[in-house]
Design a protein around this motif. Structure first.
Motif, PDB file in Angstrom:
ATOM      1  N   ALA A   1       0.820  -1.206   0.000  1.00 33.20           N
ATOM      2  CA  ALA A   1       0.000   0.000   0.000  1.00 33.20           C
ATOM      3  C   ALA A   1       0.853   1.255   0.000  1.00 33.20           C
ATOM      4  O   ALA A   1       0.696   2.122  -0.834  1.00 33.20           O
ATOM      5  N   VAL A   2       1.768   1.375   0.954  1.00 32.48           N
ATOM      6  CA  VAL A   2       2.549   2.589   1.103  1.00 32.48           C
ATOM      7  C   VAL A   2       3.975   2.214   1.489  1.00 32.48           C
ATOM      8  O   VAL A   2       4.194   1.360   2.341  1.00 32.48           O
ATOM      9  N   ASP A   3       4.929   2.861   0.866  1.00 28.05           N
ATOM     10  CA  ASP A   3       6.326   2.724   1.247  1.00 28.05           C
ATOM     11  C   ASP A   3       6.595   3.748   2.341  1.00 28.05           C
ATOM     12  O   ASP A   3       6.265   4.932   2.191  1.00 28.05           O
ATOM     13  N   ALA A   4       7.165   3.301   3.450  1.00 26.56           N
ATOM     14  CA  ALA A   4       7.385   4.219   4.569  1.00 26.56           C
ATOM     15  C   ALA A   4       8.291   5.374   4.180  1.00 26.56           C
ATOM     16  O   ALA A   4       8.104   6.505   4.626  1.00 26.56           O
ATOM     17  N   GLY A   5       9.258   5.108   3.317  1.00 30.42           N
ATOM     18  CA  GLY A   5      10.163   6.179   2.900  1.00 30.42           C
ATOM     19  C   GLY A   5       9.452   7.294   2.167  1.00 30.42           C
ATOM     20  O   GLY A   5       9.847   8.463   2.245  1.00 30.42           O
ATOM     21  N   SER A   6       8.397   6.961   1.443  1.00 31.34           N
ATOM     22  CA  SER A   6       7.680   8.002   0.704  1.00 31.34           C
ATOM     23  C   SER A   6       6.918   8.939   1.629  1.00 31.34           C
ATOM     24  O   SER A   6       6.563  10.042   1.241  1.00 31.34           O
ATOM     25  N   MET A   7       6.679   8.509   2.856  1.00 34.98           N
ATOM     26  CA  MET A   7       5.946   9.355   3.788  1.00 34.98           C
ATOM     27  C   MET A   7       6.873  10.312   4.528  1.00 34.98           C
ATOM     28  O   MET A   7       6.400  11.233   5.191  1.00 34.98           O
ATOM     29  N   ARG A   8       8.187  10.135   4.416  1.00 36.03           N
ATOM     30  CA  ARG A   8       9.120  11.031   5.110  1.00 36.03           C
ATOM     31  C   ARG A   8       8.982  12.473   4.646  1.00 36.03           C
ATOM     32  O   ARG A   8       9.220  13.392   5.410  1.00 36.03           O
ATOM     33  N   ARG A   9       8.592  12.682   3.397  1.00 36.80           N
ATOM     34  CA  ARG A   9       8.433  14.055   2.903  1.00 36.80           C
ATOM     35  C   ARG A   9       7.265  14.767   3.577  1.00 36.80           C
ATOM     36  O   ARG A   9       7.139  15.984   3.477  1.00 36.80           O
ATOM     37  N   CYS A  10       6.424  14.011   4.275  1.00 37.56           N
ATOM     38  CA  CYS A  10       5.261  14.591   4.950  1.00 37.56           C
ATOM     39  C   CYS A  10       5.498  14.850   6.435  1.00 37.56           C
ATOM     40  O   CYS A  10       4.561  15.232   7.144  1.00 37.56           O
TER      41      CYS A  10
ATOM     42  N   ARG B   1       3.985  17.935   8.622  1.00 39.55           N
ATOM     43  CA  ARG B   1       3.058  18.608   7.703  1.00 39.55           C
ATOM     44  C   ARG B   1       1.685  17.962   7.864  1.00 39.55           C
ATOM     45  O   ARG B   1       1.574  16.778   8.169  1.00 39.55           O
ATOM     46  N   PHE B   2       0.646  18.736   7.641  1.00 41.58           N
ATOM     47  CA  PHE B   2      -0.699  18.168   7.661  1.00 41.58           C
ATOM     48  C   PHE B   2      -0.812  17.161   6.523  1.00 41.58           C
ATOM     49  O   PHE B   2      -0.491  17.466   5.375  1.00 41.58           O
ATOM     50  N   THR B   3      -1.263  15.974   6.861  1.00 35.03           N
ATOM     51  CA  THR B   3      -1.352  14.881   5.893  1.00 35.03           C
ATOM     52  C   THR B   3      -2.704  14.201   6.044  1.00 35.03           C
ATOM     53  O   THR B   3      -3.098  13.863   7.157  1.00 35.03           O
ATOM     54  N   TYR B   4      -3.401  14.019   4.926  1.00 31.87           N
ATOM     55  CA  TYR B   4      -4.648  13.285   4.997  1.00 31.87           C
ATOM     56  C   TYR B   4      -4.340  11.827   4.661  1.00 31.87           C
ATOM     57  O   TYR B   4      -3.667  11.536   3.673  1.00 31.87           O
ATOM     58  N   VAL B   5      -4.810  10.908   5.515  1.00 32.24           N
ATOM     59  CA  VAL B   5      -4.495   9.486   5.383  1.00 32.24           C
ATOM     60  C   VAL B   5      -5.773   8.701   5.164  1.00 32.24           C
ATOM     61  O   VAL B   5      -6.780   8.922   5.845  1.00 32.24           O
ATOM     62  N   TRP B   6      -5.740   7.786   4.195  1.00 32.76           N
ATOM     63  CA  TRP B   6      -6.830   6.834   3.985  1.00 32.76           C
ATOM     64  C   TRP B   6      -6.312   5.462   4.363  1.00 32.76           C
ATOM     65  O   TRP B   6      -5.277   5.014   3.863  1.00 32.76           O
ATOM     66  N   LEU B   7      -7.013   4.780   5.262  1.00 32.84           N
ATOM     67  CA  LEU B   7      -6.626   3.436   5.675  1.00 32.84           C
ATOM     68  C   LEU B   7      -7.241   2.397   4.753  1.00 32.84           C
ATOM     69  O   LEU B   7      -8.166   2.690   3.990  1.00 32.84           O
ATOM     70  N   GLU B   8      -6.752   1.167   4.841  1.00 25.82           N
ATOM     71  CA  GLU B   8      -7.278   0.066   4.033  1.00 25.82           C
ATOM     72  C   GLU B   8      -8.749  -0.219   4.348  1.00 25.82           C
ATOM     73  O   GLU B   8      -9.478  -0.701   3.503  1.00 25.82           O
TER      74      GLU B   8
ATOM     75  N   ASN C   1       1.494  -0.798   6.353  1.00 29.54           N
ATOM     76  CA  ASN C   1       0.681  -1.692   5.513  1.00 29.54           C
ATOM     77  C   ASN C   1      -0.814  -1.507   5.745  1.00 29.54           C
ATOM     78  O   ASN C   1      -1.617  -2.060   5.016  1.00 29.54           O
ATOM     79  N   ARG C   2      -1.211  -0.724   6.741  1.00 26.05           N
ATOM     80  CA  ARG C   2      -2.626  -0.409   6.961  1.00 26.05           C
ATOM     81  C   ARG C   2      -3.046   0.845   6.203  1.00 26.05           C
ATOM     82  O   ARG C   2      -4.225   1.169   6.150  1.00 26.05           O
ATOM     83  N   ILE C   3      -2.097   1.572   5.635  1.00 27.35           N
ATOM     84  CA  ILE C   3      -2.387   2.824   4.937  1.00 27.35           C
ATOM     85  C   ILE C   3      -2.560   2.546   3.453  1.00 27.35           C
ATOM     86  O   ILE C   3      -1.672   1.991   2.815  1.00 27.35           O
ATOM     87  N   ARG C   4      -3.704   2.922   2.919  1.00 23.22           N
ATOM     88  CA  ARG C   4      -3.972   2.763   1.488  1.00 23.22           C
ATOM     89  C   ARG C   4      -3.317   3.885   0.702  1.00 23.22           C
ATOM     90  O   ARG C   4      -2.677   3.667  -0.321  1.00 23.22           O
ATOM     91  N   SER C   5      -3.509   5.126   1.167  1.00 25.67           N
ATOM     92  CA  SER C   5      -2.982   6.265   0.454  1.00 25.67           C
ATOM     93  C   SER C   5      -2.870   7.432   1.439  1.00 25.67           C
ATOM     94  O   SER C   5      -3.471   7.425   2.508  1.00 25.67           O
ATOM     95  N   PHE C   6      -2.107   8.456   1.042  1.00 20.16           N
ATOM     96  CA  PHE C   6      -1.989   9.658   1.858  1.00 20.16           C
ATOM     97  C   PHE C   6      -1.682  10.834   0.940  1.00 20.16           C
ATOM     98  O   PHE C   6      -1.227  10.660  -0.185  1.00 20.16           O
ATOM     99  N   GLN C   7      -1.951  12.028   1.455  1.00 17.54           N
ATOM    100  CA  GLN C   7      -1.696  13.242   0.685  1.00 17.54           C
ATOM    101  C   GLN C   7      -1.273  14.345   1.628  1.00 17.54           C
ATOM    102  O   GLN C   7      -1.995  14.668   2.576  1.00 17.54           O
ATOM    103  N   CYS C   8      -0.096  14.926   1.396  1.00 12.77           N
ATOM    104  CA  CYS C   8       0.407  16.034   2.213  1.00 12.77           C
ATOM    105  C   CYS C   8      -0.139  17.356   1.714  1.00 12.77           C
ATOM    106  O   CYS C   8      -0.461  17.482   0.538  1.00 12.77           O
ATOM    107  N   THR C   9      -0.217  18.341   2.595  1.00 11.80           N
ATOM    108  CA  THR C   9      -0.603  19.679   2.174  1.00 11.80           C
ATOM    109  C   THR C   9       0.614  20.551   2.019  1.00 11.80           C
ATOM    110  O   THR C   9       1.652  20.269   2.535  1.00 11.80           O
TER     111      THR C   9
END
Length: 145
Positions: free
Chosen positions: A83-92, A95-102, A137-145
């Protein structure tokens, strides 16, 4: 034939008979307490974490205000094994981040730590920030502001 074990000291009426007398407890303040202030110095260079630690962020507490008032739209993406690579979330981080779980739930999140397989930070719940951590692995997607 059974012989019970012999104990030279036995308890009777909460007193130990035959034991040497117990010295009285010393008065308060008679034991000096050493100063341990500089026994454990900080890490070199004034760092707050060990050298070489790449965990990704320090906990500075929750943000001072609420998250943005809008809810981003979930972007439809191609199906992936992970679902999500932990390294890709480091840029967030921080920062306010909206997270969608599985499981379909979505919420505002303020990440303060990103590890190899988990993230931690503050989740907006009931009009306040609450500490929260989860596996990536519980996170489907996320988006930083």
């Amino acid at each position: 034939m059974y012989y019970p074990p012999y104990y030279p000291y036995y308890i009777n009426d909460y007193r130990i008979h035959g034991a040497p007398p117990v010295p009285p407890f010393p008065p308060q303040g008679s034991f000096p307490i050493p100063d341990l202030g500089n026994l454990f110095p900080g890490f070199p260079g004034g760092q707050s974490s060990p050298p070489g630690f790449s965990g990704g962020g320090s906990d500075q507490g929750p943000p001072s205000g609420p998250p943005p008032s809008y809810t981003p739209q979930l972007q439809q993406q191609t199906v992936s094994t992970f679902a999500v690579d932990a390294g890709s979330m480091r840029r967030c981080l921080h920062r306010f981040t909206y997270v969608w779980l599985e499981n379909g739930r979505g919420f505002w999140f303020y990440p303060t730590f990103v590890g190899r397989t988990s993230v931690a930070g503050y989740r907006w719940r009931n009009f306040r920030w609450v500490f929260y951590g989860t596996d990536t692995n519980r996170i489907r997607s996320f988006q930083c502001t």
